[in-house]
Design a protein around this motif. Sequence first.
Motif, short mmCIF file in Angstrom:
data_model
loop_
_atom_site.label_atom_id
_atom_site.label_comp_id
_atom_site.label_asym_id
_atom_site.label_seq_id
_atom_site.Cartn_x
_atom_site.Cartn_y
_atom_site.Cartn_z
N MET A 137 0.83 -1.19 0.00
CA MET A 137 0.00 0.00 0.00
C MET A 137 0.87 1.25 0.00
O MET A 137 1.94 1.28 0.58
CB MET A 137 -0.87 0.02 1.25
N SER A 138 0.37 2.29 -0.64
CA SER A 138 1.12 3.54 -0.68
C SER A 138 0.70 4.45 0.47
O SER A 138 -0.40 4.32 1.01
CB SER A 138 0.87 4.24 -2.01
N LYS A 139 1.60 5.37 0.81
CA LYS A 139 1.31 6.29 1.89
C LYS A 139 0.37 7.40 1.43
O LYS A 139 0.33 7.74 0.25
CB LYS A 139 2.60 6.95 2.37
N ASN A 140 -0.34 7.97 2.36
CA ASN A 140 -1.19 9.12 2.09
C ASN A 140 -0.32 10.36 1.94
O ASN A 140 0.73 10.48 2.57
CB ASN A 140 -2.18 9.30 3.25
N LYS A 141 -0.71 11.30 1.09
CA LYS A 141 0.09 12.50 0.87
C LYS A 141 0.07 13.45 2.07
O LYS A 141 0.90 14.32 2.17
CB LYS A 141 -0.41 13.24 -0.37
N GLY A 142 -0.89 13.32 2.95
CA GLY A 142 -0.91 14.15 4.15
C GLY A 142 -1.50 15.51 3.92
O GLY A 142 -2.61 15.66 3.45
N ALA A 143 -0.71 16.54 4.24
CA ALA A 143 -1.21 17.91 4.23
C ALA A 143 -1.14 18.57 2.86
O ALA A 143 -1.66 19.66 2.68
CB ALA A 143 -0.43 18.75 5.23
N ARG A 144 -0.52 17.93 1.86
CA ARG A 144 -0.42 18.54 0.53
C ARG A 144 -1.71 18.34 -0.24
O ARG A 144 -2.22 17.24 -0.34
CB ARG A 144 0.75 17.95 -0.24
N ILE A 145 -2.23 19.45 -0.78
CA ILE A 145 -3.46 19.40 -1.55
C ILE A 145 -3.24 20.04 -2.91
O ILE A 145 -2.33 20.85 -3.09
CB ILE A 145 -4.62 20.10 -0.81
N ILE A 146 -4.08 19.69 -3.86
CA ILE A 146 -4.02 20.26 -5.21
C ILE A 146 -4.91 21.50 -5.23
O ILE A 146 -6.06 21.46 -4.77
CB ILE A 146 -4.49 19.25 -6.26
N ILE A 147 -4.37 22.60 -5.75
CA ILE A 147 -5.13 23.85 -5.84
C ILE A 147 -5.19 24.30 -7.29
O ILE A 147 -4.40 23.87 -8.12
CB ILE A 147 -4.50 24.96 -4.97
N THR A 148 -6.14 25.18 -7.57
CA THR A 148 -6.28 25.77 -8.90
C THR A 148 -6.05 27.27 -8.78
O THR A 148 -6.61 27.93 -7.91
CB THR A 148 -7.69 25.51 -9.46
N LEU A 149 -5.21 27.81 -9.66
CA LEU A 149 -4.91 29.24 -9.69
C LEU A 149 -5.55 29.84 -10.94
O LEU A 149 -5.38 29.32 -12.03
CB LEU A 149 -3.40 29.47 -9.73
N GLU A 150 -6.29 30.94 -10.75
CA GLU A 150 -6.99 31.58 -11.86
C GLU A 150 -6.51 33.02 -12.00
O GLU A 150 -6.28 33.70 -11.01
CB GLU A 150 -8.49 31.55 -11.59
N CYS A 151 -6.40 33.48 -13.24
CA CYS A 151 -5.94 34.83 -13.53
C CYS A 151 -6.91 35.87 -12.99
O CYS A 151 -8.12 35.71 -13.11
CB CYS A 151 -5.75 35.00 -15.04
N CYS A 152 -6.37 36.95 -12.43
CA CYS A 152 -7.21 38.01 -11.87
C CYS A 152 -7.70 38.98 -12.94
O CYS A 152 -8.58 39.78 -12.67
CB CYS A 152 -6.42 38.79 -10.82
N CYS A 153 -7.16 38.92 -14.13
CA CYS A 153 -7.51 39.88 -15.17
C CYS A 153 -8.71 39.46 -15.98
O CYS A 153 -9.02 40.06 -16.99
CB CYS A 153 -6.32 40.08 -16.10
N LYS A 154 -9.43 38.42 -15.56
CA LYS A 154 -10.50 37.86 -16.38
C LYS A 154 -11.64 38.84 -16.63
O LYS A 154 -12.33 38.75 -17.64
CB LYS A 154 -11.05 36.60 -15.74
N ASN A 155 -11.86 39.80 -15.73
CA ASN A 155 -12.97 40.75 -15.90
C ASN A 155 -12.58 42.02 -16.64
O ASN A 155 -13.43 42.82 -16.97
CB ASN A 155 -13.54 41.12 -14.53
N LEU A 156 -11.28 42.20 -16.89
CA LEU A 156 -10.83 43.41 -17.57
C LEU A 156 -11.05 43.29 -19.07
O LEU A 156 -10.75 42.28 -19.68
CB LEU A 156 -9.35 43.65 -17.29
N MET A 157 -11.54 44.36 -19.68
CA MET A 157 -11.71 44.38 -21.12
C MET A 157 -10.51 45.11 -21.70
O MET A 157 -10.44 46.34 -21.69
CB MET A 157 -13.01 45.10 -21.50
N ASN A 158 -9.54 44.36 -22.17
CA ASN A 158 -8.30 44.94 -22.69
C ASN A 158 -8.24 44.67 -24.19
O ASN A 158 -8.59 43.60 -24.65
CB ASN A 158 -7.10 44.31 -21.98
N THR A 159 -7.79 45.63 -24.96
CA THR A 159 -7.79 45.48 -26.41
C THR A 159 -6.62 44.65 -26.92
O THR A 159 -6.66 44.18 -28.04
CB THR A 159 -7.73 46.87 -27.08
#
Length: 65
Positions: free
Chosen positions: A1-23
């Motif tokens: 059996m493999s060990k549990n990863k413990g406190a490490r979790i997978i996160i998602t990072l999203e760009c903050c500029c998504k609402n800006l209307m840039n040309t």
Amino acid sequence: MSKNKGARIIITLECCCKNLMNTNKRRKGLFRYTSTKNRKNTPGRIELMKFCPACNQHEKFKEIK
């Protein structure tokens, strides 16, 4: 059996500029990265500067749930 990863979790990072209307955008829509973090060391949400291909520059990426 493999060990549990413990406190490490997978996160998602999203760009903050998504609402800006840039040309000078190359593509429309969101851009996201996935990464891991240690839940014990960084209990809050993290923000990192990463390259956004939609904006064609480095932007601040925030952790989303």
